[in-house]
Design an enzyme around this catalytic site. Structure first.
Site, short mmCIF file in Angstrom:
data_model
loop_
_atom_site.label_atom_id
_atom_site.label_comp_id
_atom_site.label_asym_id
_atom_site.label_seq_id
_atom_site.Cartn_x
_atom_site.Cartn_y
_atom_site.Cartn_z
N LYS A 1 0.81 -1.05 -0.25
CA LYS A 1 0.12 -0.10 -0.21
C LYS A 1 1.07 0.65 0.59
CE LYS A 1 -4.27 -1.98 1.98
NZ LYS A 1 -3.50 -3.40 2.28
C1 PLP Z 1 -4.53 -4.49 1.65
C2 PLP Z 1 -3.75 -5.91 1.08
C3 PLP Z 1 -4.30 -6.56 0.23
C4 PLP Z 1 -5.46 -6.62 -0.40
O1 PLP Z 1 -4.91 -5.75 -1.55
P1 PLP Z 1 -6.80 -5.12 -2.48
O2 PLP Z 1 -6.39 -4.21 -3.13
O3 PLP Z 1 -7.83 -5.00 -1.30
O4 PLP Z 1 -6.72 -6.04 -2.92
C5 PLP Z 1 -3.76 -7.80 0.63
N1 PLP Z 1 -2.10 -7.93 0.83
C6 PLP Z 1 -2.31 -7.37 2.30
C7 PLP Z 1 -0.83 -7.16 2.89
C8 PLP Z 1 -2.60 -5.47 2.01
O5 PLP Z 1 -2.06 -5.01 2.82
#
Ligand code: PLP
Length: 459
Positions: free
Chosen positions: A111
């Site tokens: 993220k």
């Molecule tokens: C947020 C997150 C996901 C999922 O991402 P999406 O955009 O909701 O598909 C997967 N792995 C980790 C470690 C995350 O923080």
């Protein structure tokens, strides 16, 4: 580029509106009216660029009315200068498979890649327009830390992060609560993640409150996040120089990260299949494998960042599958809200399966995958990345297979310990957070108390 809402495509929006609003007033999601499709020659011309230069080329057409190419260039360089890898991401070999490590940013999850950019976009916008805002976000752990790091210390803005009290991992909490900048506020809500999310939604819906504090959001439906994430699909594709089809396995919850891969494909990147990898909260797997997009209750799993009931970004795919029919999309979304489900017709399933495959992993399978990969290759996968790895094996597909590694294993030590009896270390630059003083306030799961807290802090 002009944007429209999936629920009413008669009105056009600029990127600036799309970025600041997040969600359209009609409840729909923003998407470009048209997406630029690259020719083979254009792709070739992008193929030897470093990550930052590639990001500039890919992102600029989406935001051209927001800032100049030079301003974007500075912002991208600044955003990725805080990563521990010079190309922001890293592609490593794990036997016949490749692992795309996306966790080399400041808060150890993918993220950061989008959020660092968003933080700098906000700063640019607020300075230029002499505005101030308050970002309010609910988190199950990763989003909050990434948003805090991206916004801490920025002028003309505060960030309030609501996390469920005692329901995020210790490392996740410390990444948020040890940040000292005065514009960061951590709130531990006595409830679960859904409670946090509902509080944020209610605050947004309360127009009097939300406009009185210039409230803004950074959740995964924000289009700016999607375009930032599309970049690493291009980058990775260009690293691979042989003729076998390229498949990406993507651990997903809200359909955000994997939708970014779908966008890259729509832009002409010759991706073969996108594998939607879910945990036991498998609404997307049920939708993609047998057409039942139907909400069930949420389980708490060892991959908490994917514990969701409804995958918000799926609406963008629904709009495409219905040939950009906004009325039809509106109808389907109303149906999902009312009956909790959407049964996808057979002809649309054929279209979905041209681009997507899926698999889900239960708790035991996740721990087994971590163990198998560690034993065979001496690589420790975090539980989310392990879901990507295990799902790839389940769909059993040939080609150049790439698994997206979305978090650093040290963020989820309990699962790693359970699987292989090892406690993965934090990267040395981050070890200090374990002894740092923490700052967060515990608040009951109560809307007026939360609003009051925010109002007081803003004074
Ligand atoms: C947020 C997150 C996901 C999922 O991402 P999406 O955009 O909701 O598909 C997967 N792995 C980790 C470690 C995350 O923080």
């Amino acid at each position: 580029m002009k944007y429209i809402s999936t629920r009413d495509n008669s009105k056009e929006y600029s990127f600036e509106e799309v970025f600041i609003k997040g969600l359209a007033d009609d409840g729909g999601l923003f998407i470009p009216r048209e997406v630029k499709k690259y020719s083979a020659e254009e792709l070739e011309s992008l193929s030897s660029l470093g990550y930052q230069d590639l990001a500039k080329k890919i992102i600029y057409p989406f935001i051209g009315d927001f800032m100049t190419v030079n301003e974007l260039s500075d912002i991208i360089d600044k955003s990725y200068s805080v990563f521990r890898k010079s190309n922001a991401v890293d592609l490593i070999k794990v036997g016949d498979t490749k692992l795309l490590e996306l966790f080399h940013g400041p808060t150890l999850a993918f993220k950061d890649i989008a959020m660092q950019l968003l933080g700098n976009f906000y700063e640019y916008y607020l300075q230029k327009n002499h505005k101030n805002i308050n970002v309010i976000v609910a988190t199950s752990g990763d989003t909050g830390a990434a948003a805090i790091d991206a916004i801490k210390g920025k002028k003309n803005m505060n960030i309030f992060v609501l996390h469920p009290h005692k329901k995020v991992s210790l490392v996740q909490r410390k990444l948020m609560s040890t940040v000292k900048e005065k514009n960061v506020f951590n709130i531990a809500i006595e409830g679960n993640f859904d409670d946090c999310q509902n509080l944020v939604k209610s605050m947004f819906a309360d127009k009097e409150f939300s406009s009185s504090i210039n409230m803004s959001g950074v959740n995964s439906i924000n289009w700016a996040r999607i375009i930032a994430q599309a970049v690493y699909y291009f980058y990775t594709y260009f690293q691979i120089r042989d003729d076998r089809p390229v498949n990406f396995s993507v651990p997903t919850g809200n359909f955000g990260d994997v939708y970014a891969g779908y966008l890259a494909k729509k832009m002409g990147l010759p991706i073969n299949k996108l594998i939607v990898a879910t945990n036991q909260n498998d609404i997307l797997h049920r939708a993609i494998s047998n057409g039942k997009y139907e909400a069930e209750s949420v389980f708490e799993t060892n991959s908490p960042s994917m514990d969701i009931q409804i995958a918000s970004n799926f609406e963008r795919l629904i709009y495409d599958l219905n040939d950009c029919d906004d009325n039809e999309t509106q109808k389907i979304m109303t149906g999902i809200k009312k009956d909790g489900k959407y049964i996808i017709p057979k002809n649309k399933m054929e279209r979905i399966n041209k681009d997507f495959l899926s698999a889900s992993m239960n708790e035991r399978e996740v721990l087994d995958t971590i163990k198998k990969v560690y034993t065979k290759y001496a690589i420790i996968l975090d539980p989310h990345s392990a879901i990507g790895f295990g799902a790839l094996n389940k769909v059993n597909i040939n080609g150049n297979n790439i698994v997206l590694a979305t978090a650093h294993p040290c963020k989820f030590p309990e699962a790693i310990d359970k699987s292989i009896a090892i406690k993965p270390n934090l990267p040395s630059e981050l070890q200090y957070i374990m002894d740092e003083k923490e700052n967060y306030d515990i608040i009951p799961n109560n809307l007026s108390k939360t609003k009051q807290y925010i109002k007081e802090k803003i004074q």
